[in-house]
Design an enzyme around this catalytic site. Structure first.
Site, PDB file in Angstrom:
ATOM      1  N   GLU A 121      10.428 -22.222 -54.713  1.00  0.00           N
ATOM      2  CA  GLU A 121       9.452 -21.179 -55.054  1.00  0.00           C
ATOM      3  C   GLU A 121       8.577 -20.815 -53.857  1.00  0.00           C
ATOM      4  O   GLU A 121       8.179 -21.678 -53.078  1.00  0.00           O
ATOM      5  CB  GLU A 121       8.562 -21.673 -56.204  1.00  0.00           C
ATOM      6  CG  GLU A 121       7.547 -20.662 -56.692  1.00  0.00           C
ATOM      7  CD  GLU A 121       6.745 -21.208 -57.868  1.00  0.00           C
ATOM      8  OE1 GLU A 121       5.603 -20.742 -58.063  1.00  0.00           O
ATOM      9  OE2 GLU A 121       7.242 -22.110 -58.584  1.00  0.00           O
ATOM     10  N   GLU A 125      -0.602 -15.261 -54.935  1.00  0.00           N
ATOM     11  CA  GLU A 125      -1.370 -15.208 -56.190  1.00  0.00           C
ATOM     12  C   GLU A 125      -2.789 -14.725 -55.927  1.00  0.00           C
ATOM     13  O   GLU A 125      -3.380 -15.037 -54.887  1.00  0.00           O
ATOM     14  CB  GLU A 125      -1.378 -16.577 -56.873  1.00  0.00           C
ATOM     15  CG  GLU A 125       0.005 -16.957 -57.388  1.00  0.00           C
ATOM     16  CD  GLU A 125       0.031 -18.297 -58.106  1.00  0.00           C
ATOM     17  OE1 GLU A 125       0.413 -18.319 -59.286  1.00  0.00           O
ATOM     18  OE2 GLU A 125      -0.318 -19.304 -57.470  1.00  0.00           O
TER      19      GLU A 125
END
Length: 451
Positions: A121, A125
């Site tokens: 991943e 964010e």
């Protein structure tokens, strides 16, 4: 900048396990045999101004989207919503650049996530209550044994009020995070536990928004990381995405996991054109008018068309001339045939006339013709042998000694003139009288005899 990054990193060390709320996999190749991953195999900028961009290339995995002047709208309108899309394709190393504006709202998380089947991943964010920083993060094979990977970086301006370009550039050697044209972070392969936690397997692209501050679905640690509890009386909370430029650094149709190691060298690239690339080509190829198609033809092709057209015109002209000349020739032949027919008829008529002449039939008299020539023709001889001498040549007239009879006694009568009162016949010394009358006769009985 370094101070802020270190301070926020300390907080993220405790809270980062909860950042994985929107990460998941349907089949983990580390544990089971999974289908091949469909490749992008090319590069393309996906503009999110219509629903077709999403439906053609992405799956909506949660919620729904709307579209406006600022692109796709990921909106939380009530508690429990988390609109998210996931690409239908994978990239095996590559670059992803997303132009977006994060959502406002305490506890609201806007995210850009690259995720693989074995939970490698790479993240961007944004927290709705933080108008100065953005978080970068990564995971390898879903490893959450340590929480020291997230780093926050300042943004040029408020990420919830302005659009910025957030980029991940990913190779087998390193990962880079960019804000607009500024490189803010680099992760080397060796720095991720000698590559064991380095993201290195084919990934999808996921964009979404969720509420980390929702107390009904999150732990207290997640709520604190997200900036506090979300006040849902202040909905809607919207993340805006204008576009995503995605480049696959590998080319092929699919990516095959050949073992369960999760190492990038075990991934086999299947050659061929990807389904997504073919769809892109089909959708992006404009429908051209005939004029535009002609303008796009190579010069050699146009020349061939010109030559072909000229040949066609020449063929038509040749066909016309051939038909015209053939018809003209046929007309000439018909005229010649007609002339030959007329000439033959004339020859036959002349032949018949001469046969009658030679036989003395039909009023022809060879002796008369011999002395008078053509004057013997035309009806003179037609009275010969009939006893007819015209209306003035009756027996009584001949007996009364009329001038006509008297004239006839000295030579042939004129066919048009009747002599009266002793007028002379038009015959004179210049026109000698025949030595022997053509015919003679007596009034007695109306019979004719030679003198």
């Amino acid at each position: 900048m370094q101070f802020n990054s270190l301070v926020l990193l300390a907080g993220a060390t405790i809270l980062s396990p909860f950042v994985q709320a929107q990460t998941w996999t349907t089949c983990n190749p580390l544990n089971e045999t999974c289908p091949n991953d469909p490749a992008l195999g090319t590069n393309h900028t996906f503009v999110f101004n219509t629903s077709s961009t999403v439906t053609d290339y992405y799956n909506i995995t949660a919620g729904s989207l709307t579209y406006g002047d600022d692109g796709a709208e990921f909106t939380i309108a009530k508690q429990g919503q988390s609109p998210t899309i996931q690409s239908k394709f994978y990239i095996f190393f590559g670059q992803v650049s997303v132009i977006m504006k994060a959502a406002t709202g305490v506890g609201i998380v806007s995210s850009i996530v690259l995720e693989s089947d074995d939970l490698d991943e790479i993240d961007w964010e944004f927290i709705g209550g933080n108008d100065t920083h953005a978080e970068t993060n990564y995971f390898g094979k879903g490893n959450t044994t340590s929480y020291d990977r997230a780093i926050w970086y300042p943004t040029p301006s408020d990420p919830t009020a302005n659009f910025h370009n957030y980029t991940v550039d990913w190779t087998a050697e390193r990962v880079q995070w960019w804000i607009d044209d500024s490189l803010v972070r680099t992760l080397a392969y060796a720095d991720a536990v000698d590559g064991k936690n380095f993201p290195q397997t084919p990934m999808t692209v996921r964009l979404g928004i969720w509420s980390g501050g929702d107390p009904k679905g999150n732990s207290q640690g997640t709520i604190e990381w997200a900036g506090g509890e979300t006040d849902f009386t202040k909905v809607p909370f919207t993340m805006y995405v204008k576009s995503a430029a995605v480049q696959d650094y590998s080319t092929g149709s699919e990516y095959e996991w050949t073992d369960k190691t999760g190492d990038w060298t075990s991934i086999k690239v299947i050659s061929g054109n990807s389904t997504v690339a073919e769809t892109i080509t089909k959708n992006e190829t404009p429908t051209l008018s005939l004029g535009e198609k002609w303008d796009n033809l190579p010069k050699t092709t146009k020349l061939a068309v010109y030559c072909g057209g000229g040949a066609a015109v020449a063929a038509l002209v040749s066909a016309f001339l051939f038909t015209f000349l053939r018809q003209r020739r046929n007309g000439r032949l018909e005229r010649e045939a007609y002339n030959q027919l007329i000439e033959k008829q004339q020859q036959d008529a002349y032949k018949d006339q001469m046969e009658l002449h030679n036989k003395g039939i039909g009023g022809f008299d060879n002796n008369s013709y011999a002395t008078q020539g053509d004057d013997a023709l035309g009806g003179w001889g037609s009275n010969q042998g009939t006893g007819y001498v015209g209306p003035s040549g009756s027996a009584s007239a001949m007996a009364s000694g009329s001038p006509m009879v008297q004239a006839g006694q000295h030579g042939p009568m004129s066919p048009t003139m009747v002599m009266r009162n002793g007028e002379m016949s038009p015959h004179s010394a210049e026109f000698p009288q025949p030595q022997q009358p053509m015919f003679g006769g007596s009034a007695n009985g109306g019979s004719y005899m030679k003198m």
